[in-house]
Design a protein around this motif. Structure first.
Motif, mmCIF file in Angstrom:
data_model
loop_
_atom_site.group_PDB
_atom_site.id
_atom_site.type_symbol
_atom_site.label_atom_id
_atom_site.label_comp_id
_atom_site.label_asym_id
_atom_site.label_seq_id
_atom_site.Cartn_x
_atom_site.Cartn_y
_atom_site.Cartn_z
ATOM 1 N N GLN A 56 10.414 -16.759 -0.639
ATOM 2 C CA GLN A 56 10.762 -15.338 -0.658
ATOM 3 C C GLN A 56 11.775 -15.033 -1.757
ATOM 4 O O GLN A 56 11.686 -13.994 -2.427
ATOM 5 C CB GLN A 56 11.329 -14.927 0.705
ATOM 6 N N ALA A 57 12.719 -15.950 -1.971
ATOM 7 C CA ALA A 57 13.722 -15.762 -3.025
ATOM 8 C C ALA A 57 13.061 -15.746 -4.401
ATOM 9 O O ALA A 57 13.425 -14.935 -5.273
ATOM 10 C CB ALA A 57 14.778 -16.866 -2.949
ATOM 11 N N LYS A 58 12.090 -16.618 -4.594
ATOM 12 C CA LYS A 58 11.377 -16.656 -5.879
ATOM 13 C C LYS A 58 10.599 -15.367 -6.115
ATOM 14 O O LYS A 58 10.549 -14.856 -7.236
ATOM 15 C CB LYS A 58 10.427 -17.858 -5.909
ATOM 16 N N GLN A 59 9.990 -14.853 -5.050
ATOM 17 C CA GLN A 59 9.239 -13.607 -5.180
ATOM 18 C C GLN A 59 10.149 -12.443 -5.529
ATOM 19 O O GLN A 59 9.808 -11.578 -6.334
ATOM 20 C CB GLN A 59 8.493 -13.304 -3.876
ATOM 21 N N GLN A 60 11.346 -12.426 -4.925
ATOM 22 C CA GLN A 60 12.248 -11.303 -5.113
ATOM 23 C C GLN A 60 13.086 -11.410 -6.386
ATOM 24 O O GLN A 60 13.302 -10.412 -7.076
ATOM 25 C CB GLN A 60 13.175 -11.167 -3.900
ATOM 26 N N TYR A 61 13.543 -12.640 -6.696
ATOM 27 C CA TYR A 61 14.470 -12.806 -7.810
ATOM 28 C C TYR A 61 13.884 -13.571 -8.998
ATOM 29 O O TYR A 61 14.531 -13.687 -10.039
ATOM 30 C CB TYR A 61 15.741 -13.534 -7.326
ATOM 31 N N ASN A 95 21.177 -16.444 -9.709
ATOM 32 C CA ASN A 95 21.517 -15.099 -9.256
ATOM 33 C C ASN A 95 22.524 -15.190 -8.117
ATOM 34 O O ASN A 95 22.248 -15.798 -7.072
ATOM 35 C CB ASN A 95 20.242 -14.371 -8.802
ATOM 36 N N GLU A 155 23.718 -13.001 -5.975
ATOM 37 C CA GLU A 155 23.308 -12.387 -4.709
ATOM 38 C C GLU A 155 22.316 -13.287 -3.978
ATOM 39 O O GLU A 155 22.435 -13.512 -2.770
ATOM 40 C CB GLU A 155 22.673 -11.021 -4.978
ATOM 41 N N ALA A 156 21.346 -13.834 -4.721
ATOM 42 C CA ALA A 156 20.326 -14.689 -4.119
ATOM 43 C C ALA A 156 20.941 -15.945 -3.522
ATOM 44 O O ALA A 156 20.616 -16.334 -2.391
ATOM 45 C CB ALA A 156 19.266 -15.058 -5.163
ATOM 46 N N TYR A 161 16.039 -17.815 -9.551
ATOM 47 C CA TYR A 161 16.827 -17.252 -8.447
ATOM 48 C C TYR A 161 18.152 -17.974 -8.246
ATOM 49 O O TYR A 161 19.139 -17.385 -7.824
ATOM 50 C CB TYR A 161 16.011 -17.307 -7.154
#
Length: 341
Positions: free
Chosen positions: A63-68, A75, A77-78, A72
């Protein structure tokens, strides 16, 4: 005269300081990081490697890869979110390990062969259901998630193991739970409003304020004859209803979309009655029931099996939660969140 002893002592202290600081700057190898303990439960380690291979962590990273994006990890925040989520996943892993240890102690641990067989059966079923048994499509789907078939199977085995350990523990703890006819009848008599032919309905208004003192002032004004609508428009904190005189419309008596404390207070009102101050998660309410529609209650014989199932479920859940809480309290658990990578 130069004090050689002092010079030697100072030199020795400096060498030691450099040595110590140098040791702290040595980077751990990836293997050392993977094998470092993030928690110890009754002497048994949970490592970074185990944490990072947990299905929940793998899903979290995906999910982190998809979002950031793939970077990631750079990042802020991530990484903060991932760290926090990993700590929660670790708490769950600790609970699972306590249960596994207890299952072994009680000699009710599912065998590895059964776990592996059940996991493979579920994977085969999933392949057939979602990929029509096409291995190439299955592997392509895994590849998109950055997984090999072996890694996926290991994840599934871990998940099935957790499920089957929980089932074994549940069966062991709850095998002697019996619900009597007397318990069923008592529950029925106290909760008849849950077993009406149709859900009872009520038309409500409410005034929401911040404190109990504010609610008491509202109730006093209403008791003196002021209009509910007028007071609601003046002081209610519920912006969605205040200009409508606090009108919530007609709702079912068992509506779970509303706060449970609010609903308990509303259900206790008779038609035309105004409540005393009622606290909910949103603040303090004064509630007015302007209309109430009630339906006949079903006979006990019609709902007996439903009530029995509900009471069995409630009793099992209560007993299991109490036991797990006690087992975790009795266990020697050391968490090492600073080692989480």
């Amino acid at each position: 005269m130069i004090n050689k002893r002092k010079i030697f002592s100072a030199f020795f202290a400096a060498v030691v300081a450099v040595s110590i600081s140098g040791c702290s700057m040595i980077q751990k190898t990836p293997e050392a990081i993977a094998n470092s303990a993030v928690a110890v439960v009754n002497g048994e380690k949970i490592t970074n490697d185990q944490l990072n291979k947990d299905p929940n962590t793998i899903q979290l990273i995906a999910q982190a890869k998809q979002q950031y994006g793939d970077n990631y990890s750079s990042n802020e925040e991530a990484t903060s979110i991932i760290k926090s989520q990993k700590e929660q996943i670790l708490d769950n892993m600790i609970t699972q390990l306590v249960l596994s240890q207890k299952a072994k102690e009680l000699n009710i641990m599912p065998s590895d062969s059964k776990i592996n067989s059940d996991a493979q059966a579920q994977i085969d079923k999933m392949k057939k259901q979602y990929f029509s048994g096409d291995e190439s499509k299955f592997e392509a789907a895994l590849s998109q998630q950055g997984l090999t078939e072996k890694a996926f199977k290991d994840m599934y085995i871990s998940q099935v193991k957790s499920q089957e350990v929980q089932e074994s523990i549940s069966q062991y703890l709850t095998k002697n739970i019996k619900i009597t006819d007397k318990q069923i009848e008592e529950y029925y008599n106290k909760n008849k409003d849950k077993y009406t032919e149709l859900p009872n309905k009520m038309t409500l208004k409410h005034i929401l304020v911040k404190t109990k003192t504010d609610a008491q002032k509202v109730k006093s004004r209403l008791d003196k004859g002021e209009s509910f609508d007028t007071v609601a428009k003046e002081v209610s904190q519920d912006t969605a209803t205040k200009n409508k005189g606090g009108d919530l419309g007609t709702i079912k008596a068992n509506d779970t979309n509303y706060d449970s404390q609010f609903m308990a207070g509303a259900n206790a009102l008779k038609e035309g009655q105004i409540s005393d101050p009622i606290q909910s998660n949103f603040g303090w309410h004064i509630i007015k029931c302007t209309k109430k529609i009630t339906y006949p209650v079903k006979k006990l014989s019609e709902v007996k099996s439903t009530i029995k199932t509900q009471l069995e479920s409630d009793s099992k859940t209560k007993l299991i939660n109490e036991k797990i809480t006690q087992w975790k309290k009795d266990a020697k658990i050391t968490k090492k969140e600073k080692n989480i990578q």
